[in-house]
Design a protein around this motif. Structure first.
Motif, PDB file in Angstrom:
ATOM      1  N   GLU A  56      53.558 -80.549  64.222  1.00 44.79           N
ATOM      2  CA  GLU A  56      54.747 -81.003  65.082  1.00 44.79           C
ATOM      3  C   GLU A  56      55.983 -80.479  64.570  1.00 44.79           C
ATOM      4  N   ASN A  57      56.259 -80.783  63.129  1.00 43.52           N
ATOM      5  CA  ASN A  57      57.534 -80.270  62.607  1.00 43.52           C
ATOM      6  C   ASN A  57      57.289 -78.864  61.805  1.00 43.52           C
ATOM      7  N   ILE A  58      56.766 -77.959  62.138  1.00 41.56           N
ATOM      8  CA  ILE A  58      56.137 -76.869  61.052  1.00 41.56           C
ATOM      9  C   ILE A  58      57.241 -76.353  60.067  1.00 41.56           C
ATOM     10  N   ALA A  59      58.573 -76.515  60.878  1.00 38.96           N
ATOM     11  CA  ALA A  59      59.641 -75.675  59.904  1.00 38.96           C
ATOM     12  C   ALA A  59      59.885 -76.728  58.890  1.00 38.96           C
ATOM     13  N   GLN A  60      59.691 -77.873  58.878  1.00 41.10           N
ATOM     14  CA  GLN A  60      59.833 -79.044  57.623  1.00 41.10           C
ATOM     15  C   GLN A  60      58.715 -79.310  56.601  1.00 41.10           C
ATOM     16  N   LEU A  61      57.805 -78.099  56.723  1.00 37.20           N
ATOM     17  CA  LEU A  61      56.991 -78.233  55.743  1.00 37.20           C
ATOM     18  C   LEU A  61      57.047 -77.641  54.262  1.00 37.20           C
ATOM     19  N   THR A  62      56.965 -78.312  53.257  1.00 36.70           N
ATOM     20  CA  THR A  62      57.337 -77.983  51.970  1.00 36.70           C
ATOM     21  C   THR A  62      56.282 -78.290  50.969  1.00 36.70           C
ATOM     22  N   TYR A  68      57.989 -73.423  52.776  1.00 39.60           N
ATOM     23  CA  TYR A  68      57.242 -72.299  53.531  1.00 39.60           C
ATOM     24  C   TYR A  68      57.042 -72.698  55.135  1.00 39.60           C
ATOM     25  N   GLY A  69      57.399 -73.762  55.356  1.00 44.35           N
ATOM     26  CA  GLY A  69      57.473 -74.074  56.950  1.00 44.35           C
ATOM     27  C   GLY A  69      58.290 -73.223  57.759  1.00 44.35           C
ATOM     28  N   ASN A  70      59.527 -72.920  57.287  1.00 40.41           N
ATOM     29  CA  ASN A  70      60.341 -72.010  57.885  1.00 40.41           C
ATOM     30  C   ASN A  70      59.820 -70.670  58.158  1.00 40.41           C
ATOM     31  N   PHE A  71      59.375 -70.462  57.066  1.00 41.13           N
ATOM     32  CA  PHE A  71      58.512 -68.953  56.950  1.00 41.13           C
ATOM     33  C   PHE A  71      57.396 -68.820  58.204  1.00 41.13           C
ATOM     34  N   LEU A  72      56.552 -69.925  58.113  1.00 41.62           N
ATOM     35  CA  LEU A  72      55.522 -69.862  58.938  1.00 41.62           C
ATOM     36  C   LEU A  72      56.313 -70.162  60.450  1.00 41.62           C
ATOM     37  N   SER A  73      57.139 -70.860  60.606  1.00 43.97           N
ATOM     38  CA  SER A  73      57.743 -70.835  62.133  1.00 43.97           C
ATOM     39  C   SER A  73      58.208 -69.516  62.236  1.00 43.97           C
ATOM     40  N   ALA A  74      59.191 -68.907  61.485  1.00 45.71           N
ATOM     41  CA  ALA A  74      59.446 -67.460  61.837  1.00 45.71           C
ATOM     42  C   ALA A  74      58.232 -66.540  62.103  1.00 45.71           C
ATOM     43  N   VAL A  75      57.275 -66.690  61.372  1.00 45.61           N
ATOM     44  CA  VAL A  75      56.016 -65.471  61.939  1.00 45.61           C
ATOM     45  C   VAL A  75      55.587 -66.144  62.966  1.00 45.61           C
ATOM     46  N   LEU A  76      55.301 -67.352  63.349  1.00 44.96           N
ATOM     47  CA  LEU A  76      54.782 -67.726  64.541  1.00 44.96           C
ATOM     48  C   LEU A  76      55.684 -67.302  65.850  1.00 44.96           C
TER      49      LEU A  76
END
Length: 123
Positions: A56-62, A68-76
């Motif tokens: 649910e909070n992909i941007a907060q994955l570390t 890296y969650g911010n990167f995954l969120s940007a790619v998505l």
């Protein structure tokens, strides 16, 4: 030619003005696409899919301090925006499909030249 005249010639060429208009329209269209993705696509499709996957909070994955969650969120986000743009462009191309134009008959000059050629051939 003076510096002012050179600048005027450069700044008011059709290409520069057309490019400026395209950038402004592109920025406005970018806001429309971003709003569509953020306000329509994400709540309807993306959020339920992320909840089902447990992210649910992909941007907060570390991992070890690397966010890296911010990167995954940007790619998505990029892929969703690219998909929406693809669908919009495909629809616009379908609407603006050029109509087939029937070939025009020969011009008067071509008819006259054909007659002259035929007369010379018969001699």
């Amino acid at each position: 030619m003076g510096l002012v005249q050179e600048f005027k010639d450069f700044a008011f060429k059709g290409n520069v003005v057309d490019l400026a208009v395209a950038v402004i329209i592109g920025g406005a269209f970018g806001k429309i696409v971003s709003s569509f993705v953020d306000d329509v696509i994400t709540p309807l499709l993306l959020n339920p899919a992320l909840k089902a996957a447990g992210a649910e909070n992909i941007a907060q994955l570390t991992w070890n301090g690397v966010q890296y969650g911010n990167f995954l969120s940007a790619v998505l986000s990029f892929f969703v925006i690219a998909l929406v743009l693809f669908m919009v462009i495909k629809a616009v191309n379908k609407v603006n499909k050029p109509k087939e134009v029937a070939p025009a008959g020969p011009t008067d000059d071509q008819v006259l030249l054909t007659e002259i050629r035929d007369l010379l051939k018969n001699k």
